[in-house]
Design a protein around this motif. Structure first.
Motif, PDB file in Angstrom:
ATOM      1  N   LEU A  73      17.269  44.144  31.441  1.00 19.77           N
ATOM      2  CA  LEU A  73      17.804  44.517  32.750  1.00 19.77           C
ATOM      3  C   LEU A  73      16.692  44.995  33.688  1.00 19.77           C
ATOM      4  N   SER A  74      15.722  45.697  33.148  1.00 18.25           N
ATOM      5  CA  SER A  74      14.591  46.153  33.951  1.00 18.25           C
ATOM      6  C   SER A  74      13.758  44.981  34.457  1.00 18.25           C
ATOM      7  N   VAL A  75      13.571  43.977  33.618  1.00 15.52           N
ATOM      8  CA  VAL A  75      12.853  42.770  34.043  1.00 15.52           C
ATOM      9  C   VAL A  75      13.616  42.070  35.163  1.00 15.52           C
ATOM     10  N   LEU A  76      14.928  41.950  35.019  1.00 17.64           N
ATOM     11  CA  LEU A  76      15.722  41.275  36.035  1.00 17.64           C
ATOM     12  C   LEU A  76      15.705  42.022  37.363  1.00 17.64           C
ATOM     13  N   VAL A  77      15.836  43.341  37.321  1.00 17.91           N
ATOM     14  CA  VAL A  77      15.790  44.131  38.561  1.00 17.91           C
ATOM     15  C   VAL A  77      14.421  44.008  39.216  1.00 17.91           C
ATOM     16  N   SER A  78      13.378  44.010  38.418  1.00 23.75           N
ATOM     17  CA  SER A  78      12.039  43.858  38.959  1.00 23.75           C
ATOM     18  C   SER A  78      11.872  42.501  39.638  1.00 23.75           C
ATOM     19  N   LEU A  79      12.411  41.458  39.033  1.00 26.76           N
ATOM     20  CA  LEU A  79      12.325  40.129  39.643  1.00 26.76           C
ATOM     21  C   LEU A  79      13.157  40.027  40.911  1.00 26.76           C
ATOM     22  N   VAL A  80      14.299  40.715  40.958  1.00 24.25           N
ATOM     23  CA  VAL A  80      15.134  40.699  42.158  1.00 24.25           C
ATOM     24  C   VAL A  80      14.391  41.329  43.338  1.00 24.25           C
ATOM     25  N   VAL A  81      13.571  42.323  43.091  1.00 23.05           N
ATOM     26  CA  VAL A  81      12.782  42.939  44.157  1.00 23.05           C
ATOM     27  C   VAL A  81      11.527  42.128  44.448  1.00 23.05           C
ATOM     28  N   LEU A  82      10.893  41.621  43.405  1.00 25.12           N
ATOM     29  CA  LEU A  82       9.597  40.950  43.550  1.00 25.12           C
ATOM     30  C   LEU A  82       9.696  39.620  44.287  1.00 25.12           C
ATOM     31  N   LEU A  83      10.633  38.779  43.926  1.00 21.68           N
ATOM     32  CA  LEU A  83      10.680  37.425  44.485  1.00 21.68           C
ATOM     33  C   LEU A  83      10.954  37.380  45.989  1.00 21.68           C
ATOM     34  N   PRO A  84      11.954  38.106  46.514  1.00 22.06           N
ATOM     35  CA  PRO A  84      12.122  38.085  47.982  1.00 22.06           C
ATOM     36  C   PRO A  84      10.944  38.725  48.720  1.00 22.06           C
ATOM     37  N   SER A  85      10.367  39.772  48.149  1.00 19.45           N
ATOM     38  CA  SER A  85       9.216  40.415  48.798  1.00 19.45           C
ATOM     39  C   SER A  85       8.029  39.468  48.836  1.00 19.45           C
ATOM     40  N   LEU A  86       7.808  38.775  47.751  1.00 22.69           N
ATOM     41  CA  LEU A  86       6.715  37.810  47.703  1.00 22.69           C
ATOM     42  C   LEU A  86       6.970  36.652  48.668  1.00 22.69           C
ATOM     43  N   VAL A 120       5.075  44.324  40.378  1.00 21.11           N
ATOM     44  CA  VAL A 120       4.312  43.659  39.322  1.00 21.11           C
ATOM     45  C   VAL A 120       3.984  44.642  38.200  1.00 21.11           C
ATOM     46  N   VAL A 121       3.596  45.859  38.561  1.00 23.94           N
ATOM     47  CA  VAL A 121       3.315  46.876  37.536  1.00 23.94           C
ATOM     48  C   VAL A 121       4.592  47.197  36.756  1.00 23.94           C
ATOM     49  N   HIS A 122       5.716  47.332  37.459  1.00 21.90           N
ATOM     50  CA  HIS A 122       6.986  47.601  36.788  1.00 21.90           C
ATOM     51  C   HIS A 122       7.369  46.443  35.874  1.00 21.90           C
ATOM     52  N   LEU A 123       7.149  45.213  36.324  1.00 22.81           N
ATOM     53  CA  LEU A 123       7.460  44.036  35.510  1.00 22.81           C
ATOM     54  C   LEU A 123       6.592  44.002  34.257  1.00 22.81           C
ATOM     55  N   LEU A 124       5.315  44.334  34.393  1.00 21.17           N
ATOM     56  CA  LEU A 124       4.413  44.378  33.241  1.00 21.17           C
ATOM     57  C   LEU A 124       4.888  45.402  32.212  1.00 21.17           C
ATOM     58  N   PHE A 125       5.239  46.592  32.660  1.00 20.58           N
ATOM     59  CA  PHE A 125       5.718  47.621  31.736  1.00 20.58           C
ATOM     60  C   PHE A 125       7.060  47.226  31.117  1.00 20.58           C
ATOM     61  N   SER A 126       7.903  46.541  31.866  1.00 24.77           N
ATOM     62  CA  SER A 126       9.177  46.084  31.311  1.00 24.77           C
ATOM     63  C   SER A 126       8.955  45.045  30.226  1.00 24.77           C
ATOM     64  N   PHE A 127       8.014  44.118  30.459  1.00 23.66           N
ATOM     65  CA  PHE A 127       7.688  43.143  29.415  1.00 23.66           C
ATOM     66  C   PHE A 127       7.121  43.828  28.180  1.00 23.66           C
ATOM     67  N   MET A 128       6.308  44.863  28.381  1.00 22.02           N
ATOM     68  CA  MET A 128       5.762  45.604  27.236  1.00 22.02           C
ATOM     69  C   MET A 128       6.882  46.287  26.455  1.00 22.02           C
ATOM     70  N   LEU A 129       7.883  46.803  27.167  1.00 25.46           N
ATOM     71  CA  LEU A 129       9.032  47.442  26.515  1.00 25.46           C
ATOM     72  C   LEU A 129       9.793  46.425  25.669  1.00 25.46           C
ATOM     73  N   VAL A 130      10.060  45.256  26.231  1.00 27.35           N
ATOM     74  CA  VAL A 130      10.786  44.217  25.501  1.00 27.35           C
ATOM     75  C   VAL A 130       9.982  43.743  24.320  1.00 27.35           C
ATOM     76  N   LEU A 131       8.691  43.507  24.507  1.00 24.50           N
ATOM     77  CA  LEU A 131       7.840  43.057  23.416  1.00 24.50           C
ATOM     78  C   LEU A 131       7.761  44.089  22.298  1.00 24.50           C
ATOM     79  N   GLY A 132       7.634  45.360  22.661  1.00 22.88           N
ATOM     80  CA  GLY A 132       7.616  46.423  21.656  1.00 22.88           C
ATOM     81  C   GLY A 132       8.908  46.510  20.887  1.00 22.88           C
ATOM     82  N   ALA A 133      10.042  46.301  21.574  1.00 20.94           N
ATOM     83  CA  ALA A 133      11.335  46.357  20.885  1.00 20.94           C
ATOM     84  C   ALA A 133      11.518  45.152  19.965  1.00 20.94           C
ATOM     85  N   ILE A 134      10.969  44.014  20.354  1.00 23.68           N
ATOM     86  CA  ILE A 134      11.091  42.825  19.508  1.00 23.68           C
ATOM     87  C   ILE A 134      10.209  42.955  18.274  1.00 23.68           C
TER      88      ILE A 134
END
Length: 127
Positions: free
Chosen positions: A42-55, A111-125
């Motif tokens: 969910l954190s990755v998705l929220v980050s992408l929802v903010v990142l893509l329109p801003s970009l 981007v920083v939030h997305l990186l940390f979210s990916f690290m969270l998912v990777l750590g949980a996996i």
């Protein structure tokens, strides 16, 4: 200091026995790992929802112009006290002049939030 006799055994072993802990999450249907994965996704998705329109608005000027015209129309339709209206127009003009810097900050933070979210998912996996 008293010495223990040879026949007395110590009740506290040097290496404790391994007792696997049974962990349950906040609800019995989900494990904590499942909840961490859910929060991470969910954190990755929220980050992408903010990142893509801003970009999009940062790279293509037409994207910013659409947002700008929508805000202008909204400000023209909604009138408040004259002081409030002038303050809002001044604030919007400042944002319009500095939109690239503001959007760059939003993109960088996302981007920083997305990186940390990916690290969270990777750590949980991998855990």
């Amino acid at each position: 200091m008293t010495m223990k006799k040879q026949t007395e055994k110590d009740n506290d072993p040097l290496v404790p026995t391994h007792h696997p802990l049974t962990r349950t999450g906040c609800c019995p249907c989900c494990s904590p790992r499942c909840l961490v994965l859910l929060v991470g996704v969910l954190s990755v998705l929220v980050s992408l929802v903010v990142l893509l329109p801003s970009l999009y608005m940062l790279v293509w000027l037409e994207g910013w112009q659409v947002v700008r015209s929508a805000c202008h129309e909204w400000l023209e339709k909604n009138h408040w006290d004259i002081k409030v209206t002038r303050a809002v127009w001044r604030g919007f003009d400042w944002v319009d002049m500095n939109h690239s810097v503001i959007l760059s900050g939003v993109v960088g933070s996302s981007v920083v939030h997305l990186l940390f979210s990916f690290m969270l998912v990777l750590g949980a996996i991998l855990f």
